[in-house]
Design an enzyme around this catalytic site. Structure first.
Site, short mmCIF file in Angstrom:
data_model
loop_
_atom_site.label_atom_id
_atom_site.label_comp_id
_atom_site.label_asym_id
_atom_site.label_seq_id
_atom_site.Cartn_x
_atom_site.Cartn_y
_atom_site.Cartn_z
N HIS A 60 0.89 -1.16 0.00
CA HIS A 60 0.00 0.00 0.00
C HIS A 60 0.93 1.21 0.00
CE1 HIS A 60 -2.22 -3.11 2.29
NE2 HIS A 60 -3.30 -2.59 1.77
N ASP B 218 2.42 1.88 3.34
CA ASP B 218 3.33 0.86 3.91
C ASP B 218 4.76 1.36 3.75
OD1 ASP B 218 1.18 -0.85 4.38
OD2 ASP B 218 1.42 -1.87 2.45
N MET C 265 2.50 -5.91 -7.61
CA MET C 265 1.19 -5.36 -7.28
C MET C 265 1.34 -4.19 -6.31
SD MET C 265 -1.24 -5.39 -4.59
CE MET C 265 -1.43 -6.93 -3.71
N GLU D 59 -10.88 -6.67 -4.77
CA GLU D 59 -10.78 -7.70 -3.73
C GLU D 59 -11.99 -7.66 -2.81
OE1 GLU D 59 -7.18 -7.85 -1.52
OE2 GLU D 59 -8.07 -9.06 0.08
N LYS E 143 -14.62 -8.68 0.23
CA LYS E 143 -14.61 -9.16 1.62
C LYS E 143 -15.99 -8.87 2.19
CE LYS E 143 -12.01 -8.95 6.00
NZ LYS E 143 -10.94 -8.23 6.76
N GLU F 66 -9.62 -13.55 -2.03
CA GLU F 66 -8.80 -13.98 -0.88
C GLU F 66 -9.48 -15.16 -0.20
OE1 GLU F 66 -6.89 -11.19 1.88
OE2 GLU F 66 -7.70 -12.39 3.52
N HIS G 197 -11.49 -14.43 2.93
CA HIS G 197 -12.68 -13.60 2.79
C HIS G 197 -13.89 -14.39 2.30
CE1 HIS G 197 -9.87 -9.87 2.33
NE2 HIS G 197 -9.71 -10.50 3.47
N ASP H 222 -5.10 -13.72 -3.34
CA ASP H 222 -4.56 -13.60 -1.97
C ASP H 222 -4.72 -14.94 -1.27
OD1 ASP H 222 -5.29 -10.16 -0.85
OD2 ASP H 222 -3.87 -11.00 -2.30
N ASP I 24 -11.39 -12.15 10.27
CA ASP I 24 -10.38 -12.40 9.24
C ASP I 24 -9.06 -12.78 9.91
OD1 ASP I 24 -9.04 -10.31 6.54
OD2 ASP I 24 -8.98 -12.47 6.89
N ASP J 246 -6.39 -14.39 8.44
CA ASP J 246 -5.19 -14.28 7.61
C ASP J 246 -4.11 -15.26 8.06
OD1 ASP J 246 -5.44 -10.64 7.17
OD2 ASP J 246 -6.35 -12.30 6.07
N ASP K 194 -1.41 -13.09 1.41
CA ASP K 194 -1.89 -11.97 2.22
C ASP K 194 -2.24 -12.52 3.59
OD1 ASP K 194 -4.52 -9.47 2.03
OD2 ASP K 194 -2.69 -9.62 3.20
C1 DIG Z 1 -6.76 -7.23 3.00
O1 DIG Z 1 -7.13 -8.55 2.69
C2 DIG Z 1 -6.35 -6.49 1.76
C3 DIG Z 1 -5.33 -5.46 2.04
O2 DIG Z 1 -4.34 -6.10 2.81
C4 DIG Z 1 -4.79 -5.14 0.68
O3 DIG Z 1 -5.38 -3.95 0.25
C5 DIG Z 1 -5.25 -6.26 -0.21
C6 DIG Z 1 -4.15 -6.70 -1.11
O4 DIG Z 1 -3.74 -7.98 -0.87
N1 DIG Z 1 -5.74 -7.27 0.72
MN MN Z 2 -7.75 -10.96 4.87
MN MN Z 3 -6.20 -9.53 0.92
#
Ligand code: DIG
Ligand code: MN
Ligand code: MN
Length: 387
Positions: A54, A57, A88, A181, A183, A217, A220, A245, A255, A257, A287
Site C-alpha cells: 500500500h 506501507d 502489485m 478484492e 470481503k 482472498e 474472505h 490472496d 479475518d 489471515d 496476504d
Molecule cells: C486485505 O485482505 C487487503 C489489504 O491487505 C490489501 O489492500 C489487499 C491486497 O492484498 N488485501
Molecule cells: Mn484478509
Molecule cells: Mn487480501
C-alpha cells in the site's frame, strides 16, 4: 524432496504481511516494526519473487515530497540489490480517520474526491516501482447503518471512481490491470461487493470492464461461508483471475489471515490443483501474517511455511493427476454420451425435438452411484501420504 521456493514460482508477500507487528483490537503490538528494505532482502533470501505494498506501507501519509523521494529511492536500491520485483500495488484507503465511513463510497463528496486523489498518487508510486496489477480492497467501503440510503449511491460512486482511475492509468501510460478484492465484513459491519460473484457482476457495469478482474482472498470467501475453490473456478471461467490472496481461515471467525494451508488442507490442495491444472500465470500472493504470539523468527517460519505448503500441495496435485486409480474413478464419474450432449451444444429446432423425444430411464439414472466416497477417500489417503 526439497520444497525450496524460487523466484520462478512467483510467490509474493505484502510489506504489511511479514511486517505485521501483532497488534489486534484487544492487544498492543508484540513485535518491532521491520524496515521495508530489510523485508525485501529477507524475502529474497527465502526465495520469494516480489513484494507488494500500500502507498503508506512505504511512504507515511504526511511525508513531504522530498521525504517521499528519499524513501522511494532507498526502497528501489533494495529492490535492485535483491532482484525483488513489485508486481502489485494498492492504496491504503482504510486506516486514516478521513475514511472512517468509506472512501470512494463516502456520502461526503469531499472525501470521495480525496480518495481518488490519494489513489492516483498511489498508482504513480506503484508504476514507478514497476507494478502491473493494482488492487482495490474496499476495507471501509461499507456500512453499519443503511438508513442513510448509501447502499445504492455507493455502487454508483465506486463505478465513477474506478472508471476515472482506469482512464487516469491509460492517460499516464501505466499498463495496470485492476483487481477488485471482495470481503463480506470487517472492519465495516457489511462491506459492499462482499464476495467474488458480486465483484464480477459489478465489473460488467464499468466503462472498461476488460481492465478489471478480481483478487479473491481465501479467508474472505471463507468468512462468508462460501467455497473458495468454486469462487476461483468462476473467476477463471470469466477470465478475471488477475491476482489471488492466499492464506487460511476458520469459518465463522474474524479475518484470521492464517498461514497458507494452516487450517483447511484439503481445500488448499484443491485450490492449488485448480491453479496448476489451469496454468494460472499470475502472482501467488500470501496476504497473511504470523500469529500474534510469534517473534521475528516466527515471522520467517510463517513465510517459509506459506511457500513450502504451496509447493508440497503442487507435488500432491501432480501425484493425484498421475494416480491411475484416482483418474479411472474420475473418468467413470464423468459419464460421456456424445449423441445426447451434442444436442444441447447448439440450439436447433431438430435438436430440441430430438431431446424432447428422447426417453430416459430415470430410475436407472437415480440408482447409479458416482463413486465419490471412494474418490474422496483416495484424496485423503494421498494427502496423508498413504498413496
Ligand atoms: C486485505 O485482505 C487487503 C489489504 O491487505 C490489501 O489492500 C489487499 C491486497 O492484498 N488485501
Ligand atoms: Mn484478509
Ligand atoms: Mn487480501
Amino acid at each position: 524432496m526439497a520444497f525450496d521456493p524460487l523466484p520462478e514460482h512467483h510467490f509474493t508477500f505484502g510489506l504489511w504481511t511479514v511486517g505485521n507487528i501483532g497488534r489486534d483490537p484487544f492487544g498492543n503490538p508484540t513485535r518491532q516494526p521491520l524496515a521495508p528494505e530489510y523485508i525485501v532482502h529477507k524475502l529474497s533470501e527465502l526465495g520469494a519473487y516480489g513484494v507488494n505494498l500500500h502507498d503508506n506501507d512505504l511512504v507515511p501519509i504526511d511525508a513531504t515530497a522530498s521525504e517521499r523521494d528519499a524513501i522511494v529511492s532507498s526502497f528501489k536500491k533494495a529492490l535492485v540489490e535483491s532482484g525483488m520485483k513489485v508486481p502489485m500495488a494498492t492504496t491504503n484507503l482504510f486506516s486514516d480517520a478521513a475514511f472512517k465511513d468509506g472512501a470512494f463510497t463516502n456520502a461526503n463528496a469531499q472525501i470521495r474526491a480525496y480518495a481518488i486523489q490519494k489513489a492516483m498518487n498511489s498508482m504513480d508510486l506503484g508504476a514507478e516501482l514497476g507494478a502491473e496489477t493494482y488492487v482495490f480492497w474496499g476495507g471501509r467501503e461499507g456500512a453499519e447503518v443503511d438508513a442513510g440510503g448509501n447502499a445504492l449511491d455507493a455502487i454508483a460512486h465506486m463505478r465513477e471512481a474506478f472508471n476515472f482511475l482506469a482512464s487516469y492509468s491509460q492517460e499516464q501510460g501505466y499498463n495496470y490491470r485492476f483487481a477488485l478484492e471482495p470481503k463480506p465484513n470487517e472492519p465495516r459491519g457489511d462491506i459492499y461487493l462482499p464476495v467474488v460473484g458480486a465483484a464480477l457482476g459489478f465489473i460488467a457495469t464499468l466503462e472498461q470492464p476488460h481492465l478489471f478482474g478480481v483478487n479473491p482472498e481465501f479467508a474472505h470467501e471463507t468468512m462468508a461461508g462460501l467455497n473458495f475453490v468454486h469462487a476461483i473456478a468462476q473467476a477463471i471461467d470469466a477470465g478475471k483471475l488477475f491476482h489471488i490472496d492466499l492464506n487460511d481461515q476458520k469459518m465463522g471467525r474474524f479475518d484470521q489471515d492464517l498461514r497458507f494451508g494452516a487450517e483447511n488442507i484439503k481445500s488448499a490442495f484443491l485450490l492449488v490443483k485448480l491453479l496448476e491444472d489451469t496454468g494460472y500465470a499470475g502472482m501467488k500472493h500470501f496476504d497473511a501474517h504470523a500469529l500474534r504470539t510469534e517473534d521475528e523468527a516466527g515471522v520467517w517460519d510463517f513465510a517459509r511455511g506459506c511457500m513450502r505448503t504451496y509447493l508440497m500441495l503442487k507435488e500432491k496435485a501432480a501425484q493425484f493427476n498421475a494416480d491411475a486409480e484416482i483418474q479411472a474413478i474420475i473418468a467413470a464419474y464423468k459419464v460421456k454420451d456424445e449423441s445426447l450432449s451434442s444436442l444441447s451444444k447448439s440450439y436447433s429446432t431438430s435438436n430440441a425435438a430430438a431431446l424432447k423425444a428422447h426417453s430416459f430411464d430415470r430410475a436407472a439414472l437415480g440408482a447409479r452411484g458416482p463413486g465419490l466416497e471412494r474418490l474422496d477417500q483416495l484424496t485423503v489417503d494421498l494427502l496423508l501420504g498413504m498413496r
